[in-house]
Scaffold this motif. Structure first.
Motif, short mmCIF file in Angstrom:
data_model
loop_
_atom_site.label_atom_id
_atom_site.label_comp_id
_atom_site.label_asym_id
_atom_site.label_seq_id
_atom_site.Cartn_x
_atom_site.Cartn_y
_atom_site.Cartn_z
N VAL A 51 -0.65 -4.22 -5.55
CA VAL A 51 -0.20 -2.97 -5.27
C VAL A 51 -1.37 -1.74 -5.25
CG1 VAL A 51 1.48 -1.19 -5.76
CG2 VAL A 51 2.08 -3.49 -6.20
N PHE A 80 -1.77 7.15 -2.68
CA PHE A 80 -1.20 8.42 -2.77
C PHE A 80 -1.90 9.63 -3.22
CE2 PHE A 80 1.31 11.56 -5.65
CZ PHE A 80 2.23 12.11 -4.71
N SER A 105 -2.50 2.08 -4.63
CA SER A 105 -1.93 3.47 -4.43
C SER A 105 -2.87 4.17 -3.82
CB SER A 105 -1.55 4.07 -5.67
OG SER A 105 -1.12 5.35 -5.62
N GLY A 111 -5.13 5.56 3.05
CA GLY A 111 -4.19 4.56 3.27
C GLY A 111 -4.29 3.77 4.61
N VAL A 155 7.51 8.08 -3.16
CA VAL A 155 6.73 7.50 -4.47
C VAL A 155 7.08 7.58 -5.70
CG1 VAL A 155 4.98 9.43 -4.56
CG2 VAL A 155 4.18 7.24 -5.35
N ILE A 172 0.97 -1.09 -0.16
CA ILE A 172 0.12 0.15 0.09
C ILE A 172 0.83 1.22 -0.28
CG2 ILE A 172 -1.67 1.27 1.16
CD1 ILE A 172 -2.71 -1.50 2.36
N ILE A 173 0.70 2.06 -1.09
CA ILE A 173 1.58 3.17 -1.29
C ILE A 173 0.88 4.21 -0.56
CG2 ILE A 173 2.57 4.58 -2.93
CD1 ILE A 173 2.75 2.41 -4.83
N GLY A 174 1.58 5.04 0.21
CA GLY A 174 0.65 6.06 1.07
C GLY A 174 0.03 5.69 2.16
N LEU A 220 8.26 -3.19 -6.44
CA LEU A 220 7.14 -3.78 -6.28
C LEU A 220 7.00 -5.19 -6.83
CD1 LEU A 220 5.06 -0.35 -7.81
CD2 LEU A 220 5.76 -1.15 -5.40
N LEU A 277 9.98 5.14 -6.58
CA LEU A 277 9.74 3.72 -6.58
C LEU A 277 10.26 3.09 -7.88
CD1 LEU A 277 6.44 3.23 -4.76
CD2 LEU A 277 8.39 2.49 -4.17
#
Length: 68
Positions: A62, A66, A64, A13, A48, A5-7, A56, A51
């Motif tokens: 995945v 963000f 996001s 998030g 981010v 989990i990005i962010g 990843l 990356l």
């Protein structure tokens, strides 16, 4: 399932992290803020925009979260 989990430290998030954990997933949080601590998940500290595909690899999903 392995989920990144990005962010993960933001409003959306953090909710996504909690829901993924509740569903039994192996969660990795990707955050920029080195002050982020969560003993329930693995944490990757990376911006981010820095990356790469290699960062990843190995995840089944995945997400996001963000927000600009």
């Amino acid at each position: 399932m392995k989920v990144a989990i990005i962010g993960a430290n933001g409003k959306s998030g953090s909710n996504l992290v909690q829901e993924a954990l509740k569903q039994g997933h192996d969660v990795t949080a990707i955050v920029r803020n080195k002050g982020y601590k969560n003993g329930d998940v693995k944490v990757v500290y990376k911006d981010v925009f820095e990356l790469s595909k290699a960062d990843l690899e190995g995840f089944d999903a995945v997400i996001s979260a963000f927000a600009a």
